[in-house]
Design a protein around this motif. Structure first.
Motif, PDB file in Angstrom:
ATOM      1  N   PRO A 272      64.585  14.982 -29.398  1.00 22.67           N
ATOM      2  CA  PRO A 272      64.058  13.785 -28.713  1.00 22.67           C
ATOM      3  C   PRO A 272      62.527  13.770 -28.729  1.00 22.67           C
ATOM      4  O   PRO A 272      61.885  14.813 -28.673  1.00 22.67           O
ATOM      5  CB  PRO A 272      64.568  13.935 -27.281  1.00 22.67           C
ATOM      6  CG  PRO A 272      65.554  15.027 -27.288  1.00 22.67           C
ATOM      7  CD  PRO A 272      65.332  15.855 -28.502  1.00 22.67           C
TER       8      PRO A 272
ATOM      9  N   VAL B 279      57.649   2.766 -24.054  1.00 23.99           N
ATOM     10  CA  VAL B 279      59.033   2.481 -23.645  1.00 23.99           C
ATOM     11  C   VAL B 279      59.751   1.594 -24.659  1.00 23.99           C
ATOM     12  O   VAL B 279      60.909   1.254 -24.462  1.00 23.99           O
ATOM     13  CB  VAL B 279      59.103   1.842 -22.230  1.00 23.99           C
ATOM     14  CG1 VAL B 279      58.604   2.808 -21.183  1.00 23.99           C
ATOM     15  CG2 VAL B 279      58.342   0.539 -22.162  1.00 23.99           C
TER      16      VAL B 279
ATOM     17  N   LEU C 110      62.649   3.070 -28.549  1.00 18.26           N
ATOM     18  CA  LEU C 110      63.321   4.321 -28.226  1.00 18.26           C
ATOM     19  C   LEU C 110      64.811   4.044 -28.064  1.00 18.26           C
ATOM     20  O   LEU C 110      65.248   2.893 -28.096  1.00 18.26           O
ATOM     21  CB  LEU C 110      62.743   4.917 -26.938  1.00 18.26           C
ATOM     22  CG  LEU C 110      61.255   5.288 -26.991  1.00 18.26           C
ATOM     23  CD1 LEU C 110      60.764   5.707 -25.620  1.00 18.26           C
ATOM     24  CD2 LEU C 110      61.019   6.406 -27.996  1.00 18.26           C
ATOM     25  N   ASP C 111      65.598   5.085 -27.875  1.00 15.88           N
ATOM     26  CA  ASP C 111      67.048   4.915 -27.742  1.00 15.88           C
ATOM     27  C   ASP C 111      67.443   4.210 -26.445  1.00 15.88           C
ATOM     28  O   ASP C 111      68.470   3.552 -26.391  1.00 15.88           O
ATOM     29  CB  ASP C 111      67.756   6.270 -27.799  1.00 15.88           C
ATOM     30  CG  ASP C 111      67.667   6.899 -29.173  1.00 15.88           C
ATOM     31  OD1 ASP C 111      67.469   6.152 -30.148  1.00 15.88           O
ATOM     32  OD2 ASP C 111      67.795   8.122 -29.266  1.00 15.88           O
ATOM     33  N   LEU C 112      66.649   4.369 -25.401  1.00 15.14           N
ATOM     34  CA  LEU C 112      66.955   3.787 -24.099  1.00 15.14           C
ATOM     35  C   LEU C 112      66.318   2.414 -23.969  1.00 15.14           C
ATOM     36  O   LEU C 112      65.228   2.177 -24.491  1.00 15.14           O
ATOM     37  CB  LEU C 112      66.424   4.718 -22.998  1.00 15.14           C
ATOM     38  CG  LEU C 112      66.879   4.478 -21.579  1.00 15.14           C
ATOM     39  CD1 LEU C 112      68.399   4.565 -21.456  1.00 15.14           C
ATOM     40  CD2 LEU C 112      66.257   5.519 -20.658  1.00 15.14           C
ATOM     41  N   GLU C 113      66.987   1.528 -23.268  1.00 17.42           N
ATOM     42  CA  GLU C 113      66.459   0.178 -23.037  1.00 17.42           C
ATOM     43  C   GLU C 113      65.139   0.277 -22.277  1.00 17.42           C
ATOM     44  O   GLU C 113      65.029   1.047 -21.324  1.00 17.42           O
ATOM     45  CB  GLU C 113      67.514  -0.615 -22.247  1.00 17.42           C
ATOM     46  CG  GLU C 113      67.295  -2.110 -22.235  1.00 17.42           C
ATOM     47  CD  GLU C 113      66.432  -2.555 -21.074  1.00 17.42           C
ATOM     48  OE1 GLU C 113      65.687  -3.530 -21.242  1.00 17.42           O
ATOM     49  OE2 GLU C 113      66.488  -1.922 -20.010  1.00 17.42           O
ATOM     50  N   PRO C 114      64.085  -0.466 -22.703  1.00 18.95           N
ATOM     51  CA  PRO C 114      62.754  -0.331 -22.098  1.00 18.95           C
ATOM     52  C   PRO C 114      62.712  -0.477 -20.574  1.00 18.95           C
ATOM     53  O   PRO C 114      62.055   0.316 -19.899  1.00 18.95           O
ATOM     54  CB  PRO C 114      61.938  -1.428 -22.775  1.00 18.95           C
ATOM     55  CG  PRO C 114      62.615  -1.661 -24.072  1.00 18.95           C
ATOM     56  CD  PRO C 114      64.079  -1.414 -23.819  1.00 18.95           C
ATOM     57  N   HIS C 115      63.419  -1.473 -20.027  1.00 18.03           N
ATOM     58  CA  HIS C 115      63.383  -1.677 -18.576  1.00 18.03           C
ATOM     59  C   HIS C 115      64.025  -0.504 -17.833  1.00 18.03           C
ATOM     60  O   HIS C 115      63.550  -0.100 -16.776  1.00 18.03           O
ATOM     61  CB  HIS C 115      64.053  -2.994 -18.191  1.00 18.03           C
ATOM     62  CG  HIS C 115      63.209  -4.188 -18.511  1.00 18.03           C
ATOM     63  ND1 HIS C 115      63.172  -4.732 -19.764  1.00 18.03           N
ATOM     64  CD2 HIS C 115      62.352  -4.904 -17.748  1.00 18.03           C
ATOM     65  CE1 HIS C 115      62.330  -5.757 -19.766  1.00 18.03           C
ATOM     66  NE2 HIS C 115      61.814  -5.874 -18.560  1.00 18.03           N
ATOM     67  N   ALA C 116      65.088   0.061 -18.394  1.00 15.14           N
ATOM     68  CA  ALA C 116      65.748   1.205 -17.756  1.00 15.14           C
ATOM     69  C   ALA C 116      64.816   2.412 -17.727  1.00 15.14           C
ATOM     70  O   ALA C 116      64.694   3.090 -16.701  1.00 15.14           O
ATOM     71  CB  ALA C 116      67.044   1.544 -18.495  1.00 15.14           C
ATOM     72  N   LEU C 117      64.141   2.686 -18.836  1.00 19.16           N
ATOM     73  CA  LEU C 117      63.217   3.816 -18.895  1.00 19.16           C
ATOM     74  C   LEU C 117      62.041   3.610 -17.948  1.00 19.16           C
ATOM     75  O   LEU C 117      61.650   4.525 -17.215  1.00 19.16           O
ATOM     76  CB  LEU C 117      62.721   4.026 -20.329  1.00 19.16           C
ATOM     77  CG  LEU C 117      61.744   5.175 -20.545  1.00 19.16           C
ATOM     78  CD1 LEU C 117      62.309   6.498 -20.046  1.00 19.16           C
ATOM     79  CD2 LEU C 117      61.374   5.271 -22.014  1.00 19.16           C
TER      80      LEU C 117
ATOM     81  N   LYS D   7      61.980   1.844 -15.215  1.00 20.97           N
ATOM     82  CA  LYS D   7      62.466   2.003 -13.841  1.00 20.97           C
ATOM     83  C   LYS D   7      62.591   3.469 -13.452  1.00 20.97           C
ATOM     84  O   LYS D   7      62.228   3.866 -12.350  1.00 20.97           O
ATOM     85  CB  LYS D   7      63.836   1.321 -13.671  1.00 20.97           C
ATOM     86  CG  LYS D   7      63.787  -0.161 -13.525  1.00 20.97           C
ATOM     87  CD  LYS D   7      65.214  -0.663 -13.313  1.00 20.97           C
ATOM     88  CE  LYS D   7      65.292  -2.151 -13.321  1.00 20.97           C
ATOM     89  NZ  LYS D   7      66.665  -2.625 -13.067  1.00 20.97           N
ATOM     90  N   VAL D   8      63.114   4.286 -14.359  1.00 22.25           N
ATOM     91  CA  VAL D   8      63.271   5.718 -14.082  1.00 22.25           C
ATOM     92  C   VAL D   8      61.904   6.368 -13.888  1.00 22.25           C
ATOM     93  O   VAL D   8      61.687   7.121 -12.931  1.00 22.25           O
ATOM     94  CB  VAL D   8      64.061   6.413 -15.212  1.00 22.25           C
ATOM     95  CG1 VAL D   8      63.978   7.924 -15.091  1.00 22.25           C
ATOM     96  CG2 VAL D   8      65.508   5.953 -15.210  1.00 22.25           C
TER      97      VAL D   8
END
Length: 135
Positions: free
Chosen positions: A31, A100, A103-110, A112-113
């Protein structure tokens, strides 16, 4: 009058370098970005930033689209920044930008985390150029 040729060559070279970095990141076996409970590791920049070192996270939008999360740090860090990598257009040692997009993760989800972890460790969270994400 300014010729469009130098500008066009510059944009082509910049776009090619950015595309090459995206391809290199996509082909890595490990990653590029690792978010942990105690900090964030960016393997391309070769840095680990503890959440306790983040004074503020700013969710940054470009033309209405989520672009990156800017981390304003309490103390300067030494990081290998690449101007041809999305989300890394800064030069200050007390600022670290977390890309963000692409990448593999949705930008808004990343985003937020990252924002939730910064807030949980005593940092502020703001937004620029778009809405504040619910945390």
């Amino acid at each position: 009058a300014v010729s469009g040729l130098p500008c066009g060559l510059f944009l082509t070279a910049f776009g090619s370098a950015t595309a090459w970095n995206c391809l290199k990141d996509a082909m890595r076996p490990d990653p590029v970005l690792i978010v942990r409970e105690n900090g964030i590791e960016d393997r391309c920049a070769e840095v680990v930033v503890p959440w306790s070192e983040v004074a503020q996270a700013r969710i940054v939008y470009a033309r209405g689209t989520l672009n990156h999360v800017r981390l304003d740090l309490r103390t300067p860090i030494s990081a290998r920044q690449n101007p041809f990598r999305f989300g890394q257009w800064h030069t200050r040692p007390d600022v670290f930008c977390v890309p963000v997009v692409l990448l593999d993760l949705e930008p808004h989800a990343l985003a937020k985390v990252v924002a939730a972890l910064v807030k949980a460790h005593g940092g502020k969270v703001t937004a620029r150029g778009g809405p504040m994400l619910p945390i």
